[in-house]
Design an enzyme around this catalytic site. Structure first.
Site, PDB file in Angstrom:
ATOM      1  N   LYS A  13       0.844  -1.213   0.000  1.00 26.51           N
ATOM      2  CA  LYS A  13       0.000   0.000   0.000  1.00 26.51           C
ATOM      3  C   LYS A  13       0.877   1.260   0.000  1.00 26.51           C
ATOM      4  CE  LYS A  13      -2.185  -1.200   3.794  1.00 26.51           C
ATOM      5  NZ  LYS A  13      -1.498  -2.484   4.050  1.00 26.51           N
ATOM      6  N   ARG A  88     -10.147   0.722   8.605  1.00 28.36           N
ATOM      7  CA  ARG A  88      -9.697  -0.655   8.798  1.00 28.36           C
ATOM      8  C   ARG A  88     -10.734  -1.480   9.542  1.00 28.36           C
ATOM      9  NH1 ARG A  88      -3.812   0.348   8.691  1.00 28.36           N
ATOM     10  NH2 ARG A  88      -2.776  -1.650   8.696  1.00 28.36           N
ATOM     11  N   ARG A 123      11.544  -5.530   4.513  1.00 29.77           N
ATOM     12  CA  ARG A 123      11.343  -4.077   4.432  1.00 29.77           C
ATOM     13  C   ARG A 123      12.347  -3.325   5.311  1.00 29.77           C
ATOM     14  NH1 ARG A 123       5.558  -2.028   5.272  1.00 29.77           N
ATOM     15  NH2 ARG A 123       5.664  -3.425   7.050  1.00 29.77           N
ATOM     16  N   ARG A 156      11.162  -1.840  11.079  1.00 27.26           N
ATOM     17  CA  ARG A 156      10.075  -1.492  12.004  1.00 27.26           C
ATOM     18  C   ARG A 156       9.963  -2.513  13.127  1.00 27.26           C
ATOM     19  NH1 ARG A 156       4.918  -0.148   8.209  1.00 27.26           N
ATOM     20  NH2 ARG A 156       3.882  -1.420   9.783  1.00 27.26           N
ATOM     21  N   ARG A 167      -1.070  -9.162  13.236  1.00 25.49           N
ATOM     22  CA  ARG A 167      -1.579  -8.144  12.295  1.00 25.49           C
ATOM     23  C   ARG A 167      -2.443  -8.804  11.217  1.00 25.49           C
ATOM     24  NH1 ARG A 167       3.991  -5.522  10.775  1.00 25.49           N
ATOM     25  NH2 ARG A 167       2.856  -4.500   9.084  1.00 25.49           N
TER      26      ARG A 167
HETATM   27  P1  AP5 Z   1       4.737  -1.629   1.774  1.00 27.67           P
HETATM   28  O1  AP5 Z   1       4.391  -0.767   0.619  1.00 27.67           O
HETATM   29  O2  AP5 Z   1       5.495  -1.020   2.909  1.00 27.67           O
HETATM   30  O3  AP5 Z   1       3.429  -2.390   2.287  1.00 27.67           O
HETATM   31  P2  AP5 Z   1       2.165  -1.885   3.113  1.00 27.67           P
HETATM   32  O4  AP5 Z   1       0.967  -2.537   2.525  1.00 27.67           O
HETATM   33  O5  AP5 Z   1       2.177  -0.392   3.192  1.00 27.67           O
HETATM   34  O6  AP5 Z   1       2.522  -2.572   4.470  1.00 27.67           O
HETATM   35  P3  AP5 Z   1       2.379  -2.136   5.989  1.00 27.67           P
HETATM   36  O7  AP5 Z   1       3.023  -3.237   6.774  1.00 27.67           O
HETATM   37  O8  AP5 Z   1       2.900  -0.743   6.220  1.00 27.67           O
HETATM   38  O9  AP5 Z   1       0.869  -2.167   6.178  1.00 27.67           O
HETATM   39  P4  AP5 Z   1       0.143  -2.262   7.475  1.00 27.67           P
HETATM   40  O10 AP5 Z   1      -1.240  -2.041   6.997  1.00 27.67           O
HETATM   41  O11 AP5 Z   1       0.361  -3.490   8.282  1.00 27.67           O
HETATM   42  O12 AP5 Z   1       0.821  -1.123   8.380  1.00 27.67           O
HETATM   43  P5  AP5 Z   1       0.448   0.375   8.717  1.00 27.67           P
HETATM   44  O13 AP5 Z   1       1.686   1.147   8.713  1.00 27.67           O
HETATM   45  O14 AP5 Z   1      -0.707   0.859   7.923  1.00 27.67           O
HETATM   46  O15 AP5 Z   1       5.551  -2.893   1.205  1.00 27.67           O
HETATM   47  C1  AP5 Z   1       6.100  -3.860   2.071  1.00 27.67           C
HETATM   48  C2  AP5 Z   1       7.492  -4.274   1.552  1.00 27.67           C
HETATM   49  O16 AP5 Z   1       7.333  -4.995   0.332  1.00 27.67           O
HETATM   50  C3  AP5 Z   1       8.434  -3.103   1.227  1.00 27.67           C
HETATM   51  O17 AP5 Z   1       9.731  -3.462   1.589  1.00 27.67           O
HETATM   52  C4  AP5 Z   1       8.316  -2.940  -0.294  1.00 27.67           C
HETATM   53  O18 AP5 Z   1       9.525  -2.463  -0.873  1.00 27.67           O
HETATM   54  C5  AP5 Z   1       8.015  -4.364  -0.746  1.00 27.67           C
HETATM   55  N1  AP5 Z   1       7.111  -4.409  -1.890  1.00 27.67           N
HETATM   56  C6  AP5 Z   1       6.009  -3.642  -2.090  1.00 27.67           C
HETATM   57  N2  AP5 Z   1       5.388  -3.980  -3.216  1.00 27.67           N
HETATM   58  C7  AP5 Z   1       6.091  -5.017  -3.747  1.00 27.67           C
HETATM   59  C8  AP5 Z   1       5.944  -5.807  -4.924  1.00 27.67           C
HETATM   60  N3  AP5 Z   1       4.925  -5.612  -5.793  1.00 27.67           N
HETATM   61  N4  AP5 Z   1       6.862  -6.788  -5.155  1.00 27.67           N
HETATM   62  C9  AP5 Z   1       7.870  -6.999  -4.296  1.00 27.67           C
HETATM   63  N5  AP5 Z   1       8.083  -6.272  -3.169  1.00 27.67           N
HETATM   64  C10 AP5 Z   1       7.192  -5.295  -2.889  1.00 27.67           C
HETATM   65  O19 AP5 Z   1      -0.099   0.210  10.218  1.00 27.67           O
HETATM   66  C11 AP5 Z   1       0.755  -0.172  11.269  1.00 27.67           C
HETATM   67  C12 AP5 Z   1      -0.058  -0.365  12.532  1.00 27.67           C
HETATM   68  O20 AP5 Z   1      -0.686   0.882  12.901  1.00 27.67           O
HETATM   69  C13 AP5 Z   1      -1.221  -1.365  12.436  1.00 27.67           C
HETATM   70  O21 AP5 Z   1      -0.796  -2.697  12.668  1.00 27.67           O
HETATM   71  C14 AP5 Z   1      -2.155  -0.850  13.522  1.00 27.67           C
HETATM   72  O22 AP5 Z   1      -1.720  -1.278  14.781  1.00 27.67           O
HETATM   73  C15 AP5 Z   1      -1.985   0.658  13.429  1.00 27.67           C
HETATM   74  N6  AP5 Z   1      -2.993   1.252  12.533  1.00 27.67           N
HETATM   75  C16 AP5 Z   1      -2.748   1.853  11.324  1.00 27.67           C
HETATM   76  N7  AP5 Z   1      -3.914   2.273  10.785  1.00 27.67           N
HETATM   77  C17 AP5 Z   1      -4.891   1.913  11.648  1.00 27.67           C
HETATM   78  C18 AP5 Z   1      -6.317   2.064  11.625  1.00 27.67           C
HETATM   79  N8  AP5 Z   1      -6.973   2.642  10.587  1.00 27.67           N
HETATM   80  N9  AP5 Z   1      -7.009   1.579  12.687  1.00 27.67           N
HETATM   81  C19 AP5 Z   1      -6.380   1.003  13.736  1.00 27.67           C
HETATM   82  N10 AP5 Z   1      -5.046   0.820  13.810  1.00 27.67           N
HETATM   83  C20 AP5 Z   1      -4.310   1.290  12.763  1.00 27.67           C
END
Ligand code: AP5
Length: 212
Positions: A13, A88, A123, A156, A167
């Site tokens: 994402k 979410r 990552r 992270r 997660r």
């Molecule tokens: P990346 O683009 O970083 O993936 P992502 O989908 O953004 O992954 P996240 O782990 O950040 O998502 P998340 O939803 O768990 O975490 P968030 O920060 O929102 O890609 C991942 C890796 O793969 C990178 O190294 C990239 O280079 C590689 N890659 C990407 N695309 C690729 C491809 N096509 N091929 C190969 N490699 C690829 O949330 C963190 C925490 O915050 C949550 O767990 C929760 O506790 C809290 N939180 C956030 N939002 C909320 C909410 N709305 N409500 C409640 N809690 C929340």
């Protein structure tokens, strides 16, 4: 355009959000990034969020919704925004509607679960500018150093195997129902995210262009 970006942890994402901003010029709002910034600055919000994030649990809806409401009230959002990681849960999606926000589409990045652990464990993030890398799929030019600002990259805290399992469980139980929620409203755009970063970006652009 006001876009919602859906997809499991590690789907890509954040990576695709940067490409969407490049092409469509929308404001990128990542709830994960906002929480991490607050945790780094040790604010009261950061302290509260940390209790949940380090266990791989979602931060309670009330805290998250208020944070997003404040962000969406800022003037830059009026020209179009992309919500990355919000909503979410169904109550978060309902709150967004109650705020009177008009959503144009919910783009769901579909990725096989077998690929997520590899993407997450490889990552590496920049603590200063937020740039994201992958040790194999998208490495920096110089190992461990950010191409954009020269800072030392870090992994992270919530990118460890145990936290990732919880997660994914949270995603299955609380976030997956949003697919049907937005499908029923005719707002869902499914995009294949299993290919390379470049292939996925091409799929995302095609979907958004056909939608506009
Ligand atoms: P990346 O683009 O970083 O993936 P992502 O989908 O953004 O992954 P996240 O782990 O950040 O998502 P998340 O939803 O768990 O975490 P968030 O920060 O929102 O890609 C991942 C890796 O793969 C990178 O190294 C990239 O280079 C590689 N890659 C990407 N695309 C690729 C491809 N096509 N091929 C190969 N490699 C690829 O949330 C963190 C925490 O915050 C949550 O767990 C929760 O506790 C809290 N939180 C956030 N939002 C909320 C909410 N709305 N409500 C409640 N809690 C929340």
């Amino acid at each position: 355009m006001n876009i919602i970006l859906l997809g499991p942890p590690g789907a890509g994402k954040g990576t695709q959000a940067a490409k969407i901003v490049e092409k469509y010029g929308v404001v990128h709002i990542s709830t994960g990034d906002i929480f991490r910034k607050n945790m780094a600055e040790d604010t009261p919000l950061g302290k509260k969020a940390k209790e949940y994030i380090e266990k791989g649990l979602l931060v309670p809806d009330e805290i998250t919704v208020n944070m997003v409401k404040d962000r969406l009230a800022q003037p830059d959002c009026s020209a179009g925004y992309m919500l990355d990681g919000f909503p979410r849960t169904i109550p978060q999606a309902e709150s967004l509607e109650e705020m009177g926000q008009k959503i144009d589409c919910a783009l769901d990045l579909e990725v096989d679960y077998s690929m997520l652990i590899d993407r997450i464990s490889g990552r590496r993030m920049c603590p200063d500018c937020g740039a994201s890398y992958h040790i194999k799929n998208s490495p920096p030019k110089k190992e461990g150093i950010c191409d954009k600002c020269g800072a030392k990259l870090y992994q992270r805290d919530d990118d460890n195997e145990e936290t990732v399992k919880s997660r994914l469980k949270e995603y299955d139980e609380k976030t997956l129902p949003l697919i049907e929620f937005y499908q029923k409203k005719n707002l869902l755009l499914k995009v294949d995210g299993n290919g390379t970063i470049e292939e996925t970006t091409a799929n995302v652009y095609k979907a958004l262009d056909s939608f506009k």
